[in-house]
Design an enzyme around this catalytic site. Structure first.
Site, short mmCIF file in Angstrom:
data_model
loop_
_atom_site.label_atom_id
_atom_site.label_comp_id
_atom_site.label_asym_id
_atom_site.label_seq_id
_atom_site.Cartn_x
_atom_site.Cartn_y
_atom_site.Cartn_z
N HIS A 28 0.84 -1.21 0.00
CA HIS A 28 0.00 0.00 0.00
C HIS A 28 0.88 1.26 0.00
O HIS A 28 2.03 1.22 0.43
CB HIS A 28 -0.84 0.06 1.28
CG HIS A 28 -1.97 -0.92 1.34
ND1 HIS A 28 -2.15 -1.77 2.40
CD2 HIS A 28 -2.99 -1.16 0.48
CE1 HIS A 28 -3.25 -2.49 2.19
NE2 HIS A 28 -3.76 -2.16 1.04
N CYS A 80 -2.56 0.17 9.87
CA CYS A 80 -3.68 -0.64 9.36
C CYS A 80 -4.58 -1.17 10.47
O CYS A 80 -5.70 -1.58 10.20
CB CYS A 80 -3.19 -1.76 8.48
SG CYS A 80 -1.89 -2.69 9.18
C1 CIR Z 1 -3.93 -7.81 3.21
O1 CIR Z 1 -3.12 -8.28 2.40
O2 CIR Z 1 -4.94 -7.21 2.85
C2 CIR Z 1 -3.68 -8.01 4.68
N1 CIR Z 1 -3.07 -9.29 4.89
C3 CIR Z 1 -2.78 -6.93 5.22
C4 CIR Z 1 -3.42 -5.57 5.12
C5 CIR Z 1 -2.60 -4.51 5.74
N2 CIR Z 1 -3.28 -3.27 5.62
C6 CIR Z 1 -2.68 -2.10 5.64
O3 CIR Z 1 -1.48 -2.01 5.72
N3 CIR Z 1 -3.44 -1.02 5.51
#
Ligand code: CIR
Length: 265
Positions: free
Chosen positions: A165, A252
């Site tokens: 991201h 996140c």
């Molecule tokens: C994903 O791949 O969507 C989750 N395993 C990790 C998301 C992490 N989100 C973020 O950094 N905003």
């Protein structure tokens, strides 16, 4: 600590199914769910110490990535935009977030074929950087620009490469200063802000959470932390090693915003 409307940190518990999380840039490793939960609790307690009131979205034992609540909504002063996450497996996460968020903000939503993950949206004052990534597409960026543009925000799209991201590559440390990994995002795209580069030995170190005058930050990045402290930033380290195995960082695991209507008073 600054006075004003209460600071809310929206969070969501670690799912029993986190071991089946989405992974893009990491190999799968066993995640100890009880350690991940302890780390998540410690993260919430740190946010509380910094003045946040924790508001938890209902647990979702079957939704592997639900703890990464940041990806489900983008919140600004006037409204919250419910996202349409780029990973199909994550689209059911938004329903329960809507139930909570509508207590605090007027809602807008990203519609198909648009996709946006909140992790790709960095709000820095009236400037909003949106990462074009494997999760956030051009249709999503257009919708975000239409919605936020009419509320007075300047939305800039930014290419992101090598990481999941935009906020894996850049987050804000203050109103003026951004923490950046220049290998994953172009510094020219961030013109107008002071930039602090991470230590190159710590590629995942560009993700910090601002809360109540402090920064919640992974304990795993001492070299970059030292750079932040040399500039006078107040850093609160947290161990998020188990959540990092699920490709999650610190931003996140929460959505932080002011409860301008005082609804939690
Ligand atoms: C994903 O791949 O969507 C989750 N395993 C990790 C998301 C992490 N989100 C973020 O950094 N905003």
């Amino acid at each position: 600590m600054a006075f004003g409307p209460p600071l809310i940190a929206l969070t969501r518990g670690v799912s029993d199914a986190i071991g089946r999380c989405e992974l893009t840039h990491l190999d799968r490793q066993v995640i100890d769910v009880s350690v991940a939960r302890e780390q998540h609790h410690a993260y919430e307690r740190t946010l509380e110490r910094l003045g946040c009131r924790i508001v938890r979205v209902e647990d979702a034992p079957d939704l592997s990535d639900a703890v990464f609540v940041e990806d489900t909504a983008v919140v600004v002063d006037q409204l919250a935009i419910i996202t349409r996450p780029g990973a199909r497996s994550r689209r059911h996460e938004t329903a329960d977030v809507v139930k909570v968020m509508k207590r605090f903000r007027t809602l807008a939503a990203i519609e198909a074929p648009g996709t946006v993950d909140g992790g790709d949206v960095l709000v820095a004052g009236r400037r909003v950087f949106v990462g074009r990534s494997a999760r956030t597409n051009d249709a999503g960026i257009r919708q975000l620009r239409d919605i936020l543009g009419s509320s007075g925000y300047d939305v800039r799209d930014v290419d992101v490469g090598g990481c999941l991201h935009l906020k894996s590559a850049v987050t804000s440390l203050s109103d003026e200063c951004l923490l950046v990994n220049p290998s994953w995002v172009s510094c020219e795209a961030l013109a107008g802000f002071d930039l602090l580069e991470i230590d190159s030995a710590e590629p995942f170190a560009a993700n910090a959470v601002r809360a109540g005058g402090g920064l919640v930050y992974p304990a795993a990045f001492p070299r970059t932390r030292a750079r932040m402290e040399r500039l006078g930033f107040e850093v609160h380290p947290v161990d998020v090693s188990e959540l990092a195995k699920a490709e999650g960082a610190v931003t996140c695991c929460s959505i932080i915003f002011r409860d301008s209507a005082g609804l939690t008073q």
